[in-house]
Design a protein around this motif. Sequence first.
Motif, PDB file in Angstrom:
ATOM      1  N   LEU A   9       5.570   9.824  -8.269  1.00  0.00           N
ATOM      2  CA  LEU A   9       5.263   9.140  -7.011  1.00  0.00           C
ATOM      3  C   LEU A   9       4.583   7.797  -7.279  1.00  0.00           C
ATOM      4  N   ASP A  10       3.702   7.757  -8.251  1.00  0.00           N
ATOM      5  CA  ASP A  10       3.034   6.501  -8.597  1.00  0.00           C
ATOM      6  C   ASP A  10       4.043   5.477  -9.136  1.00  0.00           C
ATOM      7  N   ARG A  11       4.942   5.923 -10.010  1.00  0.00           N
ATOM      8  CA  ARG A  11       5.967   5.016 -10.543  1.00  0.00           C
ATOM      9  C   ARG A  11       6.875   4.500  -9.432  1.00  0.00           C
ATOM     10  N   LEU A  12       7.186   5.366  -8.497  1.00  0.00           N
ATOM     11  CA  LEU A  12       8.031   4.979  -7.373  1.00  0.00           C
ATOM     12  C   LEU A  12       7.350   3.916  -6.525  1.00  0.00           C
ATOM     13  N   LYS A  40      11.945  -3.667  -6.606  1.00  0.00           N
ATOM     14  CA  LYS A  40      13.126  -3.096  -7.257  1.00  0.00           C
ATOM     15  C   LYS A  40      13.778  -2.008  -6.403  1.00  0.00           C
ATOM     16  N   LEU A  41      13.050  -1.499  -5.439  1.00  0.00           N
ATOM     17  CA  LEU A  41      13.583  -0.503  -4.501  1.00  0.00           C
ATOM     18  C   LEU A  41      13.433  -1.047  -3.086  1.00  0.00           C
ATOM     19  N   ASN A  42      14.461  -0.800  -2.258  1.00  0.00           N
ATOM     20  CA  ASN A  42      14.277  -1.164  -0.861  1.00  0.00           C
ATOM     21  C   ASN A  42      13.576  -0.016  -0.132  1.00  0.00           C
ATOM     22  N   GLU A  43      13.273  -0.226   1.120  1.00  0.00           N
ATOM     23  CA  GLU A  43      12.461   0.742   1.864  1.00  0.00           C
ATOM     24  C   GLU A  43      13.171   2.079   2.048  1.00  0.00           C
ATOM     25  N   GLN A  44      14.481   2.047   2.264  1.00  0.00           N
ATOM     26  CA  GLN A  44      15.230   3.290   2.462  1.00  0.00           C
ATOM     27  C   GLN A  44      15.249   4.137   1.189  1.00  0.00           C
ATOM     28  N   GLN A  45      15.472   3.470   0.050  1.00  0.00           N
ATOM     29  CA  GLN A  45      15.463   4.210  -1.216  1.00  0.00           C
ATOM     30  C   GLN A  45      14.088   4.794  -1.488  1.00  0.00           C
ATOM     31  N   TYR A  46      13.056   4.004  -1.225  1.00  0.00           N
ATOM     32  CA  TYR A  46      11.692   4.474  -1.450  1.00  0.00           C
ATOM     33  C   TYR A  46      11.384   5.681  -0.572  1.00  0.00           C
ATOM     34  N   ASP A  47      11.741   5.582   0.705  1.00  0.00           N
ATOM     35  CA  ASP A  47      11.480   6.696   1.619  1.00  0.00           C
ATOM     36  C   ASP A  47      12.215   7.967   1.185  1.00  0.00           C
ATOM     37  N   TYR A  48      13.486   7.823   0.825  1.00  0.00           N
ATOM     38  CA  TYR A  48      14.271   8.993   0.447  1.00  0.00           C
ATOM     39  C   TYR A  48      13.698   9.661  -0.801  1.00  0.00           C
TER      40      TYR A  48
END
Length: 91
Positions: free
Chosen positions: A55-58, A66-74
């Motif tokens: 979770l911290d790395r994410l 490097k991640l958009n909001e949708q990828q992060y949420d999923y």
Amino acid sequence: MILLDLLFVLFVGICCFLVSHVIEYLFRPKRRRRVRRKHRPIPIQRNRHHIEADLDRLLVLYKQGKLNEQQYDYEANQLIDQLSSHLSLQS
């Protein structure tokens, strides 16, 4: 005539080959006839520390863009579900 003789010898050879395989199949021990199934690997249970580290790395990847909001949420929701199931098993 020679061609017919050669075809007959070929036919007899194929028939003998097939008969030998059928006989071998019938007289083979039953334990060998069974289909061997591959065992599924046991999933590694991750502990709380590994899930929190992911979770911290994410979060770091999200803050770096490097991640958009949708990828992060999923992905965060998947990890949070794993963490909650891990914590519910402990209690």
